[in-house]
Design an enzyme around this catalytic site. Structure first.
Site, PDB file in Angstrom:
ATOM      1  N   MET A 196      31.502 -11.909 -34.210  1.00 58.99           N
ATOM      2  CA  MET A 196      32.850 -11.782 -33.650  1.00 58.99           C
ATOM      3  C   MET A 196      32.802 -11.150 -32.262  1.00 58.99           C
ATOM      4  O   MET A 196      33.826 -10.715 -31.730  1.00 58.99           O
ATOM      5  CB  MET A 196      33.746 -10.966 -34.582  1.00 58.99           C
ATOM      6  CG  MET A 196      33.912 -11.643 -35.952  1.00 58.99           C
ATOM      7  SD  MET A 196      35.447 -11.211 -36.775  1.00 58.99           S
ATOM      8  CE  MET A 196      35.224  -9.457 -36.975  1.00 58.99           C
ATOM      9  N   PHE A 255      31.639  -8.555 -28.968  1.00 55.90           N
ATOM     10  CA  PHE A 255      31.445  -7.145 -28.638  1.00 55.90           C
ATOM     11  C   PHE A 255      30.079  -6.713 -29.165  1.00 55.90           C
ATOM     12  O   PHE A 255      29.929  -5.805 -29.973  1.00 55.90           O
ATOM     13  CB  PHE A 255      32.578  -6.254 -29.174  1.00 55.90           C
ATOM     14  CG  PHE A 255      32.805  -5.056 -28.293  1.00 55.90           C
ATOM     15  CD1 PHE A 255      33.391  -5.193 -27.042  1.00 55.90           C
ATOM     16  CD2 PHE A 255      32.402  -3.791 -28.689  1.00 55.90           C
ATOM     17  CE1 PHE A 255      33.581  -4.097 -26.209  1.00 55.90           C
ATOM     18  CE2 PHE A 255      32.582  -2.682 -27.862  1.00 55.90           C
ATOM     19  CZ  PHE A 255      33.177  -2.839 -26.622  1.00 55.90           C
ATOM     20  N   GLY A 308      22.517  -4.484 -33.116  1.00 56.02           N
ATOM     21  CA  GLY A 308      22.464  -5.101 -34.451  1.00 56.02           C
ATOM     22  C   GLY A 308      22.574  -6.619 -34.356  1.00 56.02           C
ATOM     23  O   GLY A 308      21.787  -7.367 -34.949  1.00 56.02           O
ATOM     24  N   HIS A 309      23.566  -7.071 -33.583  1.00 56.88           N
ATOM     25  CA  HIS A 309      23.702  -8.520 -33.353  1.00 56.88           C
ATOM     26  C   HIS A 309      22.447  -9.063 -32.670  1.00 56.88           C
ATOM     27  O   HIS A 309      21.951 -10.148 -33.005  1.00 56.88           O
ATOM     28  CB  HIS A 309      24.899  -8.814 -32.441  1.00 56.88           C
ATOM     29  CG  HIS A 309      26.226  -8.401 -32.978  1.00 56.88           C
ATOM     30  ND1 HIS A 309      26.973  -7.387 -32.414  1.00 56.88           N
ATOM     31  CD2 HIS A 309      26.963  -8.870 -34.008  1.00 56.88           C
ATOM     32  CE1 HIS A 309      28.112  -7.260 -33.074  1.00 56.88           C
ATOM     33  NE2 HIS A 309      28.135  -8.150 -34.056  1.00 56.88           N
ATOM     34  N   GLN A 315      40.074 -14.070 -41.375  1.00 58.24           N
ATOM     35  CA  GLN A 315      39.456 -13.019 -42.189  1.00 58.24           C
ATOM     36  C   GLN A 315      40.102 -11.649 -41.990  1.00 58.24           C
ATOM     37  O   GLN A 315      39.620 -10.660 -42.532  1.00 58.24           O
ATOM     38  CB  GLN A 315      37.948 -12.954 -41.944  1.00 58.24           C
ATOM     39  CG  GLN A 315      37.532 -12.430 -40.588  1.00 58.24           C
ATOM     40  CD  GLN A 315      36.038 -12.596 -40.365  1.00 58.24           C
ATOM     41  OE1 GLN A 315      35.515 -13.702 -40.227  1.00 58.24           O
ATOM     42  NE2 GLN A 315      35.310 -11.480 -40.347  1.00 58.24           N
ATOM     43  N   GLU A 337      22.560  -7.168 -43.146  1.00 53.23           N
ATOM     44  CA  GLU A 337      22.821  -6.451 -44.408  1.00 53.23           C
ATOM     45  C   GLU A 337      23.885  -5.385 -44.232  1.00 53.23           C
ATOM     46  O   GLU A 337      24.351  -4.806 -45.206  1.00 53.23           O
ATOM     47  CB  GLU A 337      21.519  -5.823 -44.936  1.00 53.23           C
ATOM     48  CG  GLU A 337      20.544  -6.854 -45.461  1.00 53.23           C
ATOM     49  CD  GLU A 337      19.292  -6.239 -46.066  1.00 53.23           C
ATOM     50  OE1 GLU A 337      19.098  -5.006 -45.933  1.00 53.23           O
ATOM     51  OE2 GLU A 337      18.504  -6.997 -46.654  1.00 53.23           O
ATOM     52  N   ASP A 384      26.795  -5.978 -43.615  1.00 52.15           N
ATOM     53  CA  ASP A 384      27.854  -6.579 -44.428  1.00 52.15           C
ATOM     54  C   ASP A 384      27.185  -7.229 -45.635  1.00 52.15           C
ATOM     55  O   ASP A 384      27.108  -8.454 -45.736  1.00 52.15           O
ATOM     56  CB  ASP A 384      28.625  -7.610 -43.596  1.00 52.15           C
ATOM     57  CG  ASP A 384      29.218  -6.985 -42.345  1.00 52.15           C
ATOM     58  OD1 ASP A 384      30.321  -6.441 -42.429  1.00 52.15           O
ATOM     59  OD2 ASP A 384      28.555  -7.007 -41.278  1.00 52.15           O
ATOM     60  N   SER A 428      28.215  -0.853 -35.093  1.00 55.57           N
ATOM     61  CA  SER A 428      29.350  -1.713 -35.427  1.00 55.57           C
ATOM     62  C   SER A 428      30.215  -1.853 -34.187  1.00 55.57           C
ATOM     63  O   SER A 428      30.382  -0.877 -33.430  1.00 55.57           O
ATOM     64  CB  SER A 428      30.174  -1.069 -36.550  1.00 55.57           C
ATOM     65  OG  SER A 428      31.446  -1.686 -36.630  1.00 55.57           O
ATOM     66  N   SER A 429      30.782  -3.037 -33.989  1.00 56.24           N
ATOM     67  CA  SER A 429      31.707  -3.216 -32.859  1.00 56.24           C
ATOM     68  C   SER A 429      32.865  -2.238 -33.000  1.00 56.24           C
ATOM     69  O   SER A 429      33.419  -1.767 -32.007  1.00 56.24           O
ATOM     70  CB  SER A 429      32.234  -4.648 -32.841  1.00 56.24           C
ATOM     71  OG  SER A 429      31.155  -5.558 -32.850  1.00 56.24           O
TER      72      SER A 429
HETATM   73  P1  AMP Z   1      30.403  -9.127 -36.733  1.00 56.31           P
HETATM   74  O1  AMP Z   1      30.416  -9.414 -35.269  1.00 56.31           O
HETATM   75  O2  AMP Z   1      30.797  -7.715 -37.062  1.00 56.31           O
HETATM   76  O3  AMP Z   1      31.156 -10.152 -37.540  1.00 56.31           O
HETATM   77  O4  AMP Z   1      28.896  -9.239 -37.196  1.00 56.31           O
HETATM   78  C1  AMP Z   1      28.158 -10.403 -36.970  1.00 56.31           C
HETATM   79  C2  AMP Z   1      26.856 -10.319 -37.709  1.00 56.31           C
HETATM   80  O5  AMP Z   1      26.125  -9.180 -37.252  1.00 56.31           O
HETATM   81  C3  AMP Z   1      27.040 -10.131 -39.224  1.00 56.31           C
HETATM   82  O6  AMP Z   1      26.066 -10.894 -39.903  1.00 56.31           O
HETATM   83  C4  AMP Z   1      26.825  -8.644 -39.392  1.00 56.31           C
HETATM   84  O7  AMP Z   1      26.358  -8.298 -40.690  1.00 56.31           O
HETATM   85  C5  AMP Z   1      25.747  -8.392 -38.357  1.00 56.31           C
HETATM   86  N1  AMP Z   1      25.710  -6.970 -37.990  1.00 56.31           N
HETATM   87  C6  AMP Z   1      26.753  -6.193 -37.602  1.00 56.31           C
HETATM   88  N2  AMP Z   1      26.337  -4.915 -37.415  1.00 56.31           N
HETATM   89  C7  AMP Z   1      25.019  -4.886 -37.700  1.00 56.31           C
HETATM   90  C8  AMP Z   1      24.017  -3.861 -37.710  1.00 56.31           C
HETATM   91  N3  AMP Z   1      24.294  -2.591 -37.391  1.00 56.31           N
HETATM   92  N4  AMP Z   1      22.754  -4.209 -38.059  1.00 56.31           N
HETATM   93  C9  AMP Z   1      22.451  -5.489 -38.404  1.00 56.31           C
HETATM   94  N5  AMP Z   1      23.343  -6.496 -38.418  1.00 56.31           N
HETATM   95  C10 AMP Z   1      24.608  -6.205 -38.065  1.00 56.31           C
END
Ligand code: AMP
Length: 284
Positions: free
Chosen positions: A31, A33, A37-38, A62, A150, A152, A187-188
């Site tokens: 999503m 930002f 992690g991304h 969502q 992981e 999520d 986390s974003s």
């Molecule tokens: P999001 O942008 O929050 O929807 O996350 C996109 C992907 O990045 C999802 O598969 C999340 O599980 C993963 N993700 C988000 N934060 C982390 C993190 N700290 N470590 C590993 N993967 C992450």
């Protein structure tokens, strides 16, 4: 190398089709930002396939009413840089929700029991929205593999099951949580935190550490481990959404925790909802 950027479903499908003639295609849905992690997902995808497609789409389906859809943080120039740095060659960044949900859209993917507890219970319809957009991204890209964090963990399990149940050809691959030095999961949504909330947020990690410690010390009673998690969270002034120990496959409760059982946490620091999880037998 600069990544190609596409903004319509049609162009994304075409770019993926072309890329697949050169070998495998790996997909990283996000999503935006973006943070490290991304980027760890994009890097893992780049080790798997010569073409990595990252997608940046804040998926309205969502988010529930009253959630943070309108204020979700965005930074397209920064995101493109981070995608390229990590090794994405293609970025799909729809400019509006109608690129994914054109008028007349009415077909959703309904996940089952795996999506019922935890975030599924607290955010009704959330995983239906996640599954629908991920199924669409799989269909458009026909990716060989897709990478999810992981962080999520329930989402990862729900998507794995969707791919299996619907015979989707994309392999779903999970990757470990990337954390700040002090243990807070990236986390974003961390961008919402005031400095005071940021220091309180570390209680998620402390709670996980306390429960792992107790487990290593011989405590296997899931209810007592959950109580310990709740105490650690509330002592730091976080408002608990859930703190539950569950087995890692079907996400069921087991009265006696095992090393592979996971603690699942969701808590609010001010208005910001944070989640974390980890296996009890792992060292943090
Ligand atoms: P999001 O942008 O929050 O929807 O996350 C996109 C992907 O990045 C999802 O598969 C999340 O599980 C993963 N993700 C988000 N934060 C982390 C993190 N700290 N470590 C590993 N993967 C992450």
């Amino acid at each position: 190398m600069a990544a190609a950027v596409v903004t319509t479903a049609h162009d994304f499908r075409r770019a993926c089709q072309e890329a697949r003639t050169d070998g495998e295609l790996a997909l990283v849905p996000t999503m935006g930002f973006l943070h490290a992690g991304h980027q760890s997902l994009i890097e893992a995808a780049a080790r798997r396939a010569p073409t990595v497609a990252a997608t940046i789409f804040v998926n309205p389906a969502q988010f529930g009413p009253g959630e943070d859809l309108a204020r979700y943080p965005r930074d397209m120039p920064g995101d493109l840089k981070k995608c390229e740095e990590a090794g994405a060659n293609l970025v799909f960044a729809p400019e509006s929700a109608s690129a994914i949900y054109p008028s007349g859209f009415q077909t959703y993917v309904e996940p089952g029991a795996l999506a019922a507890p935890l975030c599924g219970e607290k955010r009704p319809g959330h995983f239906r929205g996640v599954c629908t957009v991920v199924a669409k991204l799989f269909a458009l890209s026909r990716a060989d593999a897709a990478f999810f964090g992981e962080k999520d963990f329930q989402q990862l399990r729900v998507i794995e099951r969707m791919a299996r149940d619907l015979n989707l050809a994309t392999e779903v691959i999970g990757r470990p949580i990337v954390r700040e030095k002090d243990g807070l999961a990236l986390s974003s949504r961390n961008a919402y935190l005031s400095s005071e909330e940021r220091s309180r947020a570390i209680a998620l990690w402390r709670s996980l550490a306390a429960v792992r410690n107790a487990f290593r010390g011989g405590e296997q009673d899931a209810t007592r481990l959950e109580e310990l998690a709740r105490t650690t969270l509330s002592e730091s002034g976080l408002r608990i959404d859930y703190a539950e120990v569950r087995e890692p496959v079907e996400l069921q409760h087991l009265p006696r925790a095992e090393a592979a059982s996971r603690l699942f946490l969701a808590a609010f620091a001010g208005k910001t909802r944070l989640i974390d999880n980890g296996a009890l037998g792992e060292n943090g």
